[in-house]
Motif scaffolding. Structure first.
Motif, PDB file in Angstrom:
ATOM      1  N   ARG A   1       0.825  -1.206   0.000  1.00 57.03           N
ATOM      2  CA  ARG A   1       0.000   0.000   0.000  1.00 57.03           C
ATOM      3  C   ARG A   1       0.862   1.260   0.000  1.00 57.03           C
ATOM      4  O   ARG A   1       1.865   1.337   0.715  1.00 57.03           O
ATOM      5  CB  ARG A   1      -0.905   0.011   1.235  1.00 57.03           C
ATOM      6  CG  ARG A   1      -1.908   1.160   1.254  1.00 57.03           C
ATOM      7  CD  ARG A   1      -2.702   1.154   2.539  1.00 57.03           C
ATOM      8  NE  ARG A   1      -3.816   2.098   2.498  1.00 57.03           N
ATOM      9  CZ  ARG A   1      -4.564   2.434   3.534  1.00 57.03           C
ATOM     10  NH1 ARG A   1      -4.326   1.879   4.719  1.00 57.03           N
ATOM     11  NH2 ARG A   1      -5.545   3.298   3.418  1.00 57.03           N
ATOM     12  N   ILE A   2       0.440   2.248  -0.794  1.00 58.26           N
ATOM     13  CA  ILE A   2       1.033   3.580  -0.785  1.00 58.26           C
ATOM     14  C   ILE A   2      -0.102   4.563  -0.553  1.00 58.26           C
ATOM     15  O   ILE A   2      -1.088   4.559  -1.297  1.00 58.26           O
ATOM     16  CB  ILE A   2       1.763   3.889  -2.101  1.00 58.26           C
ATOM     17  CG1 ILE A   2       2.894   2.874  -2.318  1.00 58.26           C
ATOM     18  CG2 ILE A   2       2.310   5.316  -2.096  1.00 58.26           C
ATOM     19  CD1 ILE A   2       3.544   2.968  -3.683  1.00 58.26           C
ATOM     20  N   LYS A   3       0.021   5.431   0.465  1.00 61.35           N
ATOM     21  CA  LYS A   3      -1.080   6.328   0.803  1.00 61.35           C
ATOM     22  C   LYS A   3      -0.564   7.736   1.091  1.00 61.35           C
ATOM     23  O   LYS A   3       0.354   7.935   1.888  1.00 61.35           O
ATOM     24  CB  LYS A   3      -1.873   5.790   2.005  1.00 61.35           C
ATOM     25  CG  LYS A   3      -1.048   5.395   3.216  1.00 61.35           C
ATOM     26  CD  LYS A   3      -1.912   4.825   4.334  1.00 61.35           C
ATOM     27  CE  LYS A   3      -1.090   4.384   5.532  1.00 61.35           C
ATOM     28  NZ  LYS A   3      -1.910   3.891   6.654  1.00 61.35           N
ATOM     29  N   THR A   4      -1.170   8.714   0.418  1.00 61.64           N
ATOM     30  CA  THR A   4      -0.822  10.109   0.615  1.00 61.64           C
ATOM     31  C   THR A   4      -1.978  10.971   0.120  1.00 61.64           C
ATOM     32  O   THR A   4      -3.034  10.459  -0.244  1.00 61.64           O
ATOM     33  CB  THR A   4       0.502  10.459  -0.107  1.00 61.64           C
ATOM     34  OG1 THR A   4       0.844  11.815   0.174  1.00 61.64           O
ATOM     35  CG2 THR A   4       0.395  10.259  -1.599  1.00 61.64           C
TER      36      THR A   4
ATOM     37  N   ASN B   1      -3.119   5.060  -3.236  1.00 63.91           N
ATOM     38  CA  ASN B   1      -4.187   6.032  -3.008  1.00 63.91           C
ATOM     39  C   ASN B   1      -3.582   7.398  -2.714  1.00 63.91           C
ATOM     40  O   ASN B   1      -2.904   7.573  -1.701  1.00 63.91           O
ATOM     41  CB  ASN B   1      -5.063   5.575  -1.829  1.00 63.91           C
ATOM     42  CG  ASN B   1      -6.209   6.532  -1.558  1.00 63.91           C
ATOM     43  OD1 ASN B   1      -6.517   7.399  -2.385  1.00 63.91           O
ATOM     44  ND2 ASN B   1      -6.851   6.387  -0.417  1.00 63.91           N
ATOM     45  N   THR B   2      -3.819   8.369  -3.582  1.00 63.52           N
ATOM     46  CA  THR B   2      -3.323   9.724  -3.356  1.00 63.52           C
ATOM     47  C   THR B   2      -4.436  10.644  -2.847  1.00 63.52           C
ATOM     48  O   THR B   2      -4.288  11.865  -2.866  1.00 63.52           O
ATOM     49  CB  THR B   2      -2.725  10.302  -4.651  1.00 63.52           C
ATOM     50  OG1 THR B   2      -3.722  10.318  -5.669  1.00 63.52           O
ATOM     51  CG2 THR B   2      -1.548   9.467  -5.117  1.00 63.52           C
ATOM     52  N   HIS B   3      -5.520  10.050  -2.391  1.00 57.56           N
ATOM     53  CA  HIS B   3      -6.638  10.796  -1.783  1.00 57.56           C
ATOM     54  C   HIS B   3      -6.859  10.336  -0.341  1.00 57.56           C
ATOM     55  O   HIS B   3      -7.958  10.458   0.186  1.00 57.56           O
ATOM     56  CB  HIS B   3      -7.929  10.577  -2.585  1.00 57.56           C
ATOM     57  CG  HIS B   3      -7.859  11.085  -3.988  1.00 57.56           C
ATOM     58  ND1 HIS B   3      -8.400  12.280  -4.384  1.00 57.56           N
ATOM     59  CD2 HIS B   3      -7.292  10.540  -5.106  1.00 57.56           C
ATOM     60  CE1 HIS B   3      -8.188  12.466  -5.680  1.00 57.56           C
ATOM     61  NE2 HIS B   3      -7.519  11.421  -6.134  1.00 57.56           N
ATOM     62  N   TYR B   4      -5.809   9.824   0.293  1.00 56.38           N
ATOM     63  CA  TYR B   4      -5.942   9.265   1.637  1.00 56.38           C
ATOM     64  C   TYR B   4      -6.330  10.356   2.637  1.00 56.38           C
ATOM     65  O   TYR B   4      -5.836  11.470   2.578  1.00 56.38           O
ATOM     66  CB  TYR B   4      -4.625   8.621   2.066  1.00 56.38           C
ATOM     67  CG  TYR B   4      -4.640   8.104   3.485  1.00 56.38           C
ATOM     68  CD1 TYR B   4      -5.200   6.871   3.787  1.00 56.38           C
ATOM     69  CD2 TYR B   4      -4.097   8.847   4.524  1.00 56.38           C
ATOM     70  CE1 TYR B   4      -5.213   6.387   5.083  1.00 56.38           C
ATOM     71  CE2 TYR B   4      -4.108   8.373   5.823  1.00 56.38           C
ATOM     72  CZ  TYR B   4      -4.672   7.147   6.097  1.00 56.38           C
ATOM     73  OH  TYR B   4      -4.682   6.678   7.386  1.00 56.38           O
ATOM     74  N   GLY B   5      -7.199  10.027   3.597  1.00 55.45           N
ATOM     75  CA  GLY B   5      -7.549  10.993   4.626  1.00 55.45           C
ATOM     76  C   GLY B   5      -8.213  10.364   5.824  1.00 55.45           C
ATOM     77  O   GLY B   5      -9.382   9.982   5.756  1.00 55.45           O
ATOM     78  N   THR B   6      -7.475  10.243   6.929  1.00 58.74           N
ATOM     79  CA  THR B   6      -8.065   9.768   8.177  1.00 58.74           C
ATOM     80  C   THR B   6      -8.828  10.892   8.857  1.00 58.74           C
ATOM     81  O   THR B   6      -9.897  10.700   9.419  1.00 58.74           O
ATOM     82  CB  THR B   6      -6.967   9.238   9.108  1.00 58.74           C
ATOM     83  OG1 THR B   6      -6.308   8.149   8.459  1.00 58.74           O
ATOM     84  CG2 THR B   6      -7.551   8.748  10.420  1.00 58.74           C
ATOM     85  N   TYR B   7      -8.236  12.087   8.818  1.00 56.89           N
ATOM     86  CA  TYR B   7      -8.864  13.243   9.436  1.00 56.89           C
ATOM     87  C   TYR B   7      -9.439  14.153   8.350  1.00 56.89           C
ATOM     88  O   TYR B   7      -9.163  13.997   7.164  1.00 56.89           O
ATOM     89  CB  TYR B   7      -7.840  14.020  10.272  1.00 56.89           C
ATOM     90  CG  TYR B   7      -7.192  13.197  11.346  1.00 56.89           C
ATOM     91  CD1 TYR B   7      -7.848  12.942  12.544  1.00 56.89           C
ATOM     92  CD2 TYR B   7      -5.926  12.658  11.174  1.00 56.89           C
ATOM     93  CE1 TYR B   7      -7.261  12.179  13.541  1.00 56.89           C
ATOM     94  CE2 TYR B   7      -5.330  11.894  12.166  1.00 56.89           C
ATOM     95  CZ  TYR B   7      -6.009  11.660  13.349  1.00 56.89           C
ATOM     96  OH  TYR B   7      -5.424  10.899  14.322  1.00 56.89           O
ATOM     97  N   ALA B   8     -10.246  15.134   8.749  1.00 56.39           N
ATOM     98  CA  ALA B   8     -10.854  16.065   7.798  1.00 56.39           C
ATOM     99  C   ALA B   8      -9.799  17.018   7.242  1.00 56.39           C
ATOM    100  O   ALA B   8      -8.700  17.141   7.754  1.00 56.39           O
ATOM    101  CB  ALA B   8     -11.972  16.833   8.487  1.00 56.39           C
ATOM    102  N   ASN B   9     -10.184  17.721   6.162  1.00 58.47           N
ATOM    103  CA  ASN B   9      -9.340  18.772   5.564  1.00 58.47           C
ATOM    104  C   ASN B   9      -7.967  18.245   5.153  1.00 58.47           C
ATOM    105  O   ASN B   9      -6.925  18.754   5.584  1.00 58.47           O
ATOM    106  CB  ASN B   9      -9.185  19.944   6.538  1.00 58.47           C
ATOM    107  CG  ASN B   9     -10.519  20.537   6.955  1.00 58.47           C
ATOM    108  OD1 ASN B   9     -11.405  20.689   6.118  1.00 58.47           O
ATOM    109  ND2 ASN B   9     -10.663  20.860   8.231  1.00 58.47           N
TER     110      ASN B   9
END
Length: 494
Positions: free
Chosen positions: A375-378, A407-415
């Motif tokens: 996995r690559i996440k950013t 995934n270049t749309h990763y987001g655990t938190y908002a904004n």
């Protein structure tokens, strides 16, 4: 904020310029050039020679610690292995004596030894005999005063890691014993804010305004690390083992369990060997190994049975990553077993300074609870780059979501949207055998403004998966002798 914007632009320009230089990392480089992570050219194009020859050269150039043949038994300093006496002073005295004598082995014999945090010194090998168990106290005040450490890719002054080394050289943790962090639903874990880990409604948690949001703001405003003081009264959990700005590190043979947070977390360190280590820890954010801003890393013969990613390569979060600007690079992972966790080998999401030259071979992964193999996440707030990544000869029994996920749309938190477009290029899978790939074989979600580039699958065989390929905003994936659900793939489905 103006100062932060200026630093941001300079770091971003440096990142863009460095990414334009292609070529092999090790060709023509002498040992002095290897000391600098910033001057090495990016190698994103598929080389004509065996890329794992470079992996072998990385391993060969790692300096493995050597120690004097002298033993300092903690029992000689007043330690008692009854699981109740506080042995903090005895262990500290043994380490101090060992270091002052020029180094050697600090021996923990069979027994259960309760202690506070252990701070290693140069030329010291902390060795656990078979049957030795080091129990870390549940008294959180014992991990004070605060030390210079890191939390989710941001530097701060916080509780001491359970085992900590700061600016030391030639250090080791070896043996066949166990380090038990004694974290659980009544200690450290509830701060994650999840009921399953003992959190009670209304209790303080890491997401509260005075915790992570405060640290994010300090990072964004470029507050000096010495002024980012947390510790008592805050709820940011310590790492288990953290060598910070250290050189020549060995962790061999031991077991880690019940970690408060990330387990093995070298920061700004180099020449790291992790060999034959077992991690069995299913708490929140219990990543097995997280090299961050680190280079020349060899992880081999290890077993990871974790509550989060087995191995997650990091390089700082957002503003802090761009301020530090040290890529994680020259990382070889081999002969490891990933039993459980969110991901087998992961890059990100804290990767703002970039990751390059990662080699993974001869590993096994198999669990219905292992979400992704690779996995690559950013995202555009993290930014950063990933390039020259190789996976070879990996056997996967079962994963839940995907064999390869980018995934270049990763987001655990908002904004999580910003102005820092990530770059991902040069990701290669070869000789991968998968019994059950879960939902997706290949799942790529790139950015239209900067698509994922140079992804290849060679001799990849996935016997069963719900959706073979799902790709958005990527250059054509190159398939060679790749068979998914019995069908041969020659190119992507876009």
């Amino acid at each position: 904020m103006q100062r932060s914007l200026s630093n941001m632009r300079k770091s971003y320009q440096t990142l863009v310029i460095s990414s334009l230089f292609l070529g092999s990392l090790l060709s023509g480089c002498n040992s002095e050039k290897r000391e600098s992570g910033q001057e090495q050219p990016a190698a994103s194009e598929q080389p004509t020679t065996d890329p794992f020859a470079e992996a072998d050269e990385i391993i060969g150039n790692i300096r493995i610690p050597q120690f004097a043949d002298t033993t300092f038994n903690i029992m000689d300093y007043g330690a008692v292995g009854d699981g109740e006496k506080d042995n903090s002073e005895a262990i500290a005295k043994a380490i101090k004596s060992c270091a002052e004598a020029g180094g050697g082995k600090v021996l923990v014999p069979r027994g259960k030894f309760l202690t506070g945090p252990i701070h290693l010194k140069s030329n010291v090998n902390l060795h656990l005999e078979e049957g030795a168990v080091v129990l870390f106290t549940e008294d959180q005040k014992a991990y004070l005063p605060v030390v210079h450490t890191s939390y989710e890719g941001m530097e701060l002054m916080n509780y001491s890691p359970l085992i900590y080394a700061y600016q030391q050289k030639n250090i080791a943790i070896t043996g066949s014993g166990t380090f038990d962090g004694q974290a659980g639903n009544n200690n450290w874990w509830p701060w994650c804010g999840k009921d399953v880990y003992g959190y009670k409604e209304g209790a303080p948690r890491q997401q509260d305004e005075h915790n992570l949001p405060r640290l994010w703001k300090m990072s964004e405003e470029d507050v000096p690390v010495a002024e980012r003081v947390f510790g008592e009264g805050y709820q940011l959990r310590p790492s288990f083992f953290q060598p910070f700005e250290c050189e020549s590190i060995l962790v061999k043979g031991v077991t880690f369990t019940h970690a408060p947070f990330w387990v093995l977390h070298p920061v700004k360190s180099k020449d790291i060997t992790i060999d034959g280590v077992t991690v069995v820890s299913h708490g929140p954010n219990n990543d097995g190994c997280d090299p961050e801003y680190s280079r020349n890393v060899h992880i081999t013969n290890c077993t990871f049975d974790t509550g989060d990613d087995c191995i997650a390569i990091k390089s700082g979060r957002n503003w802090d990553g761009r301020r530090v600007n040290i890529p994680s690079e020259n990382i070889v992972i081999e002969n490891c077993k990933m039993k459980d966790g969110h991901g087998g080998v992961v890059m990100g999401s804290e990767m703002s300074a970039g990751i390059r030259n990662v080699y993974v071979r001869n590993c096994t992964m198999d669990s219905p609870n292992l979400d992704r193999a690779f996995r690559i996440k950013t995202n555009t707030l993290r930014g950063g780059f990933v390039e020259n990544v190789w996976f070879r000869n990996v056997k996967i029994g079962q994963v839940k979501e995907a064999v390869l996920k980018i995934n270049t749309h990763y987001g655990t938190y908002a904004n999580q949207e910003g102005e820092f477009m990530p770059t991902i290029k040069g990701v290669h899978l070869k000789d991968i055998e998968v019994e059950n790939g879960g939902e997706y074989g290949v799942l790529i979600h790139g950015r239209e403004a900067n698509p994922v580039k140079d992804v290849t699958l060679t001799n990849v065989h996935i016997k069963k998966v719900e959706e073979p390929v799902s790709i958005k905003n990527s250059d054509p994936v190159q398939f060679e002798n790749t068979i998914i659900n019995g069908a041969k793939y020659e190119n992507d489905d876009e």
